[in-house]
Scaffold this motif. Structure first.
Motif, PDB file in Angstrom:
ATOM      1  N   ILE A   1       0.858  -1.187   0.000  1.00 36.68           N
ATOM      2  CA  ILE A   1       0.000   0.000   0.000  1.00 36.68           C
ATOM      3  C   ILE A   1       0.895   1.237   0.000  1.00 36.68           C
ATOM      4  O   ILE A   1       1.845   1.323   0.778  1.00 36.68           O
ATOM      5  CB  ILE A   1      -0.940   0.000   1.220  1.00 36.68           C
ATOM      6  CG1 ILE A   1      -1.946  -1.127   1.090  1.00 36.68           C
ATOM      7  CG2 ILE A   1      -1.654   1.333   1.367  1.00 36.68           C
ATOM      8  CD1 ILE A   1      -2.890  -1.255   2.253  1.00 36.68           C
ATOM      9  N   PRO A   2       0.592   2.198  -0.850  1.00 32.43           N
ATOM     10  CA  PRO A   2       1.414   3.417  -0.902  1.00 32.43           C
ATOM     11  C   PRO A   2       1.362   4.202   0.413  1.00 32.43           C
ATOM     12  O   PRO A   2       0.332   4.254   1.086  1.00 32.43           O
ATOM     13  CB  PRO A   2       0.795   4.234  -2.035  1.00 32.43           C
ATOM     14  CG  PRO A   2      -0.192   3.369  -2.707  1.00 32.43           C
ATOM     15  CD  PRO A   2      -0.488   2.215  -1.815  1.00 32.43           C
ATOM     16  N   SER A   3       2.468   4.825   0.733  1.00 29.62           N
ATOM     17  CA  SER A   3       2.538   5.595   1.977  1.00 29.62           C
ATOM     18  C   SER A   3       1.574   6.772   1.965  1.00 29.62           C
ATOM     19  O   SER A   3       1.119   7.213   3.016  1.00 29.62           O
ATOM     20  CB  SER A   3       3.962   6.056   2.246  1.00 29.62           C
ATOM     21  OG  SER A   3       4.430   6.842   1.179  1.00 29.62           O
ATOM     22  N   SER A   4       1.231   7.289   0.782  1.00 28.80           N
ATOM     23  CA  SER A   4       0.277   8.400   0.713  1.00 28.80           C
ATOM     24  C   SER A   4      -1.102   7.962   1.212  1.00 28.80           C
ATOM     25  O   SER A   4      -1.818   8.731   1.858  1.00 28.80           O
ATOM     26  CB  SER A   4       0.175   8.940  -0.713  1.00 28.80           C
ATOM     27  OG  SER A   4      -0.243   7.914  -1.598  1.00 28.80           O
ATOM     28  N   PHE A   5      -1.494   6.730   0.925  1.00 31.22           N
ATOM     29  CA  PHE A   5      -2.764   6.193   1.411  1.00 31.22           C
ATOM     30  C   PHE A   5      -2.727   6.048   2.930  1.00 31.22           C
ATOM     31  O   PHE A   5      -3.681   6.410   3.625  1.00 31.22           O
ATOM     32  CB  PHE A   5      -3.040   4.840   0.760  1.00 31.22           C
ATOM     33  CG  PHE A   5      -4.319   4.201   1.206  1.00 31.22           C
ATOM     34  CD1 PHE A   5      -5.518   4.516   0.601  1.00 31.22           C
ATOM     35  CD2 PHE A   5      -4.322   3.283   2.251  1.00 31.22           C
ATOM     36  CE1 PHE A   5      -6.703   3.931   1.017  1.00 31.22           C
ATOM     37  CE2 PHE A   5      -5.502   2.694   2.674  1.00 31.22           C
ATOM     38  CZ  PHE A   5      -6.689   3.019   2.052  1.00 31.22           C
ATOM     39  N   LEU A   6      -1.617   5.555   3.448  1.00 34.06           N
ATOM     40  CA  LEU A   6      -1.477   5.376   4.895  1.00 34.06           C
ATOM     41  C   LEU A   6      -1.530   6.722   5.611  1.00 34.06           C
ATOM     42  O   LEU A   6      -2.140   6.841   6.673  1.00 34.06           O
ATOM     43  CB  LEU A   6      -0.169   4.656   5.208  1.00 34.06           C
ATOM     44  CG  LEU A   6      -0.035   3.251   4.615  1.00 34.06           C
ATOM     45  CD1 LEU A   6       1.384   2.757   4.770  1.00 34.06           C
ATOM     46  CD2 LEU A   6      -1.029   2.307   5.249  1.00 34.06           C
ATOM     47  N   ALA A   7      -0.907   7.729   5.018  1.00 33.53           N
ATOM     48  CA  ALA A   7      -0.895   9.057   5.627  1.00 33.53           C
ATOM     49  C   ALA A   7      -2.297   9.657   5.680  1.00 33.53           C
ATOM     50  O   ALA A   7      -2.617  10.431   6.582  1.00 33.53           O
ATOM     51  CB  ALA A   7       0.039   9.976   4.850  1.00 33.53           C
ATOM     52  N   ARG A   8      -3.131   9.285   4.739  1.00 36.73           N
ATOM     53  CA  ARG A   8      -4.490   9.822   4.681  1.00 36.73           C
ATOM     54  C   ARG A   8      -5.373   9.258   5.798  1.00 36.73           C
ATOM     55  O   ARG A   8      -6.282   9.924   6.275  1.00 36.73           O
ATOM     56  CB  ARG A   8      -5.100   9.487   3.330  1.00 36.73           C
ATOM     57  CG  ARG A   8      -6.372  10.227   3.051  1.00 36.73           C
ATOM     58  CD  ARG A   8      -6.911   9.988   1.659  1.00 36.73           C
ATOM     59  NE  ARG A   8      -5.883   9.714   0.690  1.00 36.73           N
ATOM     60  CZ  ARG A   8      -6.023   8.892  -0.343  1.00 36.73           C
ATOM     61  NH1 ARG A   8      -7.163   8.257  -0.534  1.00 36.73           N
ATOM     62  NH2 ARG A   8      -5.043   8.696  -1.193  1.00 36.73           N
ATOM     63  N   TYR A   9      -5.099   8.029   6.236  1.00 31.03           N
ATOM     64  CA  TYR A   9      -6.013   7.353   7.163  1.00 31.03           C
ATOM     65  C   TYR A   9      -5.455   7.112   8.568  1.00 31.03           C
ATOM     66  O   TYR A   9      -6.112   6.467   9.368  1.00 31.03           O
ATOM     67  CB  TYR A   9      -6.458   6.020   6.557  1.00 31.03           C
ATOM     68  CG  TYR A   9      -7.350   6.221   5.364  1.00 31.03           C
ATOM     69  CD1 TYR A   9      -8.691   6.563   5.540  1.00 31.03           C
ATOM     70  CD2 TYR A   9      -6.861   6.112   4.082  1.00 31.03           C
ATOM     71  CE1 TYR A   9      -9.512   6.777   4.455  1.00 31.03           C
ATOM     72  CE2 TYR A   9      -7.672   6.331   2.989  1.00 31.03           C
ATOM     73  CZ  TYR A   9      -8.998   6.669   3.178  1.00 31.03           C
ATOM     74  OH  TYR A   9      -9.798   6.892   2.102  1.00 31.03           O
ATOM     75  N   TYR A  10      -4.305   7.635   8.888  1.00 26.34           N
ATOM     76  CA  TYR A  10      -3.732   7.327  10.195  1.00 26.34           C
ATOM     77  C   TYR A  10      -4.491   7.978  11.358  1.00 26.34           C
ATOM     78  O   TYR A  10      -4.294   7.593  12.502  1.00 26.34           O
ATOM     79  CB  TYR A  10      -2.238   7.671  10.255  1.00 26.34           C
ATOM     80  CG  TYR A  10      -1.922   9.113  10.518  1.00 26.34           C
ATOM     81  CD1 TYR A  10      -1.634   9.553  11.808  1.00 26.34           C
ATOM     82  CD2 TYR A  10      -1.890  10.039   9.489  1.00 26.34           C
ATOM     83  CE1 TYR A  10      -1.336  10.875  12.055  1.00 26.34           C
ATOM     84  CE2 TYR A  10      -1.593  11.349   9.723  1.00 26.34           C
ATOM     85  CZ  TYR A  10      -1.315  11.765  11.001  1.00 26.34           C
ATOM     86  OH  TYR A  10      -1.020  13.072  11.255  1.00 26.34           O
ATOM     87  N   LYS A  11      -5.390   8.892  11.068  1.00 30.75           N
ATOM     88  CA  LYS A  11      -6.216   9.509  12.119  1.00 30.75           C
ATOM     89  C   LYS A  11      -7.634   8.927  12.132  1.00 30.75           C
ATOM     90  O   LYS A  11      -8.565   9.563  12.612  1.00 30.75           O
ATOM     91  CB  LYS A  11      -6.284  11.017  11.924  1.00 30.75           C
ATOM     92  CG  LYS A  11      -4.986  11.724  12.195  1.00 30.75           C
ATOM     93  CD  LYS A  11      -5.158  13.206  12.090  1.00 30.75           C
ATOM     94  CE  LYS A  11      -3.852  13.909  12.403  1.00 30.75           C
ATOM     95  NZ  LYS A  11      -3.985  15.361  12.314  1.00 30.75           N
ATOM     96  N   SER A  12      -7.785   7.742  11.639  1.00 39.29           N
ATOM     97  CA  SER A  12      -9.089   7.089  11.573  1.00 39.29           C
ATOM     98  C   SER A  12      -9.721   6.990  12.955  1.00 39.29           C
ATOM     99  O   SER A  12      -9.030   6.877  13.966  1.00 39.29           O
ATOM    100  CB  SER A  12      -8.920   5.691  10.984  1.00 39.29           C
ATOM    101  OG  SER A  12     -10.103   4.936  11.108  1.00 39.29           O
ATOM    102  N   TRP A  13     -11.053   6.985  12.990  1.00 38.45           N
ATOM    103  CA  TRP A  13     -11.777   6.796  14.246  1.00 38.45           C
ATOM    104  C   TRP A  13     -11.674   5.355  14.729  1.00 38.45           C
ATOM    105  O   TRP A  13     -11.899   5.073  15.902  1.00 38.45           O
ATOM    106  CB  TRP A  13     -13.260   7.134  14.062  1.00 38.45           C
ATOM    107  CG  TRP A  13     -13.514   8.602  13.990  1.00 38.45           C
ATOM    108  CD1 TRP A  13     -13.591   9.369  12.864  1.00 38.45           C
ATOM    109  CD2 TRP A  13     -13.697   9.496  15.084  1.00 38.45           C
ATOM    110  NE1 TRP A  13     -13.820  10.672  13.198  1.00 38.45           N
ATOM    111  CE2 TRP A  13     -13.900  10.778  14.557  1.00 38.45           C
ATOM    112  CE3 TRP A  13     -13.722   9.328  16.462  1.00 38.45           C
ATOM    113  CZ2 TRP A  13     -14.114  11.896  15.356  1.00 38.45           C
ATOM    114  CZ3 TRP A  13     -13.940  10.434  17.251  1.00 38.45           C
ATOM    115  CH2 TRP A  13     -14.128  11.694  16.700  1.00 38.45           C
TER     116      TRP A  13
END
Length: 56
Positions: free
Chosen positions: A5-17
């Motif tokens: 998974i690209p790091s850009s995707f991970l950066a987008r969701y690391y603050k998930s509820w």
């Protein structure tokens, strides 16, 4: 938890509820170190531990 998974995707969701998503991001090898560092302060102790392990 897919290592491709690209790091850009991970950066987008690391603050998930949802802590299981943050947990998966905390242990993914593509997660940037600064995001892992932030996840070491997560309210969930499992996420914190996974982030600390990923920083080693």
């Amino acid at each position: 938890m897919n290592p491709h998974i690209p790091s850009s995707f991970l950066a987008r969701y690391y603050k998930s509820w949802f802590w299981p998503e943050r947990y998966a991001i905390a242990q993914n090898p593509n997660t940037h170190r600064d995001i892992c560092q932030q996840l070491t302060q997560d309210p969930n102790r499992i996420v914190r531990a996974a982030a600390r392990d990923n920083l080693k």
